[in-house]
Design a protein around this motif. Sequence first.
Motif, PDB file in Angstrom:
ATOM      1  N   LEU A  11       0.598   4.276  -2.659  1.00 42.11           N
ATOM      2  CA  LEU A  11       0.410   5.677  -2.292  1.00 42.11           C
ATOM      3  C   LEU A  11       1.404   6.590  -3.005  1.00 42.11           C
ATOM      4  O   LEU A  11       1.112   7.768  -3.241  1.00 42.11           O
ATOM      5  CB  LEU A  11       0.533   5.851  -0.772  1.00 42.11           C
ATOM      6  N   ASN A  55      -8.526   8.522   0.219  1.00 39.82           N
ATOM      7  CA  ASN A  55      -8.308   9.909   0.615  1.00 39.82           C
ATOM      8  C   ASN A  55      -7.226  10.571  -0.237  1.00 39.82           C
ATOM      9  O   ASN A  55      -7.349  11.744  -0.611  1.00 39.82           O
ATOM     10  CB  ASN A  55      -7.923   9.974   2.098  1.00 39.82           C
ATOM     11  N   SER A  56      -6.181   9.827  -0.560  1.00 36.70           N
ATOM     12  CA  SER A  56      -5.103  10.398  -1.364  1.00 36.70           C
ATOM     13  C   SER A  56      -5.582  10.697  -2.782  1.00 36.70           C
ATOM     14  O   SER A  56      -5.148  11.678  -3.403  1.00 36.70           O
ATOM     15  CB  SER A  56      -3.885   9.460  -1.389  1.00 36.70           C
ATOM     16  N   GLU A  93       0.830  -1.207   0.000  1.00 40.94           N
ATOM     17  CA  GLU A  93       0.000   0.000   0.000  1.00 40.94           C
ATOM     18  C   GLU A  93       0.863   1.255   0.000  1.00 40.94           C
ATOM     19  O   GLU A  93       0.525   2.254  -0.639  1.00 40.94           O
ATOM     20  CB  GLU A  93      -0.926   0.011   1.213  1.00 40.94           C
ATOM     21  N   HIS A 123     -11.342  13.230   7.525  1.00 35.57           N
ATOM     22  CA  HIS A 123     -10.811  13.476   6.192  1.00 35.57           C
ATOM     23  C   HIS A 123     -11.781  14.310   5.359  1.00 35.57           C
ATOM     24  O   HIS A 123     -11.358  15.147   4.554  1.00 35.57           O
ATOM     25  CB  HIS A 123     -10.504  12.154   5.489  1.00 35.57           C
ATOM     26  N   THR A 183      -0.248   9.823  -4.834  1.00 29.77           N
ATOM     27  CA  THR A 183       0.100  11.159  -4.344  1.00 29.77           C
ATOM     28  C   THR A 183       1.015  11.923  -5.300  1.00 29.77           C
ATOM     29  O   THR A 183       1.302  13.094  -5.059  1.00 29.77           O
ATOM     30  CB  THR A 183       0.801  11.071  -2.969  1.00 29.77           C
ATOM     31  N   SER A 221      -8.717   0.632   0.503  1.00 28.34           N
ATOM     32  CA  SER A 221      -8.072   1.320   1.620  1.00 28.34           C
ATOM     33  C   SER A 221      -8.553   2.769   1.711  1.00 28.34           C
ATOM     34  O   SER A 221      -8.510   3.511   0.729  1.00 28.34           O
ATOM     35  CB  SER A 221      -6.549   1.305   1.436  1.00 28.34           C
ATOM     36  N   GLU A 222      -8.994   3.185   2.881  1.00 25.03           N
ATOM     37  CA  GLU A 222      -9.449   4.564   3.054  1.00 25.03           C
ATOM     38  C   GLU A 222      -8.307   5.546   2.865  1.00 25.03           C
ATOM     39  O   GLU A 222      -8.512   6.678   2.404  1.00 25.03           O
ATOM     40  CB  GLU A 222     -10.082   4.737   4.437  1.00 25.03           C
ATOM     41  N   THR A 223      -7.098   5.135   3.198  1.00 27.24           N
ATOM     42  CA  THR A 223      -5.936   5.999   2.990  1.00 27.24           C
ATOM     43  C   THR A 223      -5.721   6.267   1.510  1.00 27.24           C
ATOM     44  O   THR A 223      -5.444   7.404   1.102  1.00 27.24           O
ATOM     45  CB  THR A 223      -4.672   5.354   3.597  1.00 27.24           C
TER      46      THR A 223
END
Length: 241
Positions: free
Chosen positions: A165, A194-195, A161, A218, A169, A189-191
């Motif tokens: 990212l 969000n990205s 992950e 977030h 990003t 994945s919420e991460t």
Amino acid sequence: MINGNPGFLPSEFSRRLRAFPDHLMRRSVLKNAIAAMSDDDILALAGYLVCRTDADDSRQVWLDFVREILLTPPWSAERMGLVASYPAIRERRPVLEFLGIDDERCRAGGGRFGQWAMEDIPLGVRKAKARLSNRDTLLQLTQDPDPSVARILLDNPFVTEVMALRVTTKRPQKAQILRGVMESRFITSETVQNSLVNNPYCPTRMAVALVPLLSRTHRAETADSGSVDEAVRNAAAAMNL
């Protein structure tokens, strides 16, 4: 007024989808169902789900739903008129604006992509490297500007992950690569979600569709962000009302 199939119950349809343990089965059922649904029934399902995404049992169904909808053309202004007249979701209506947003729209459109360190290496070689297990090579390839390399990389079981990212990003980043993340295993994945939402190079249609999956914290940060599209900010604020 909504004039869809009187026998269609969004709650029952959602329950049926949740009964499938495999996401590919859910996606297949959704794809066939959406193709047969009226616009009113699609709105009924979307409205029901967007009001229940804070409940864990509905988050995956919403994700599967928007992944399928994003593969279809944006709604026309006439079809979007149905959203304006749809009373059921009230303050969360801005989230459904993603239905009519053009696929090419994004806050920081396009971007300028300069020389990349490995661009002198043939594309076929980079694709082959994206299938390997060497961590340093995989990390380097997270910056590859070719969507076909990114797609292979994200499907590699040795990619973590954290590596994904680095793809989400990256700024500037190609919209086609970010769309590839949407179809990867990392999108749960919420991460990662969000990205994507907060990358100004992410297609606005996709970013708005993902907003309901974010945590309230977030969402609040996104609503106050100066780097994302206004439609994304509006959706984030609406979800926190």
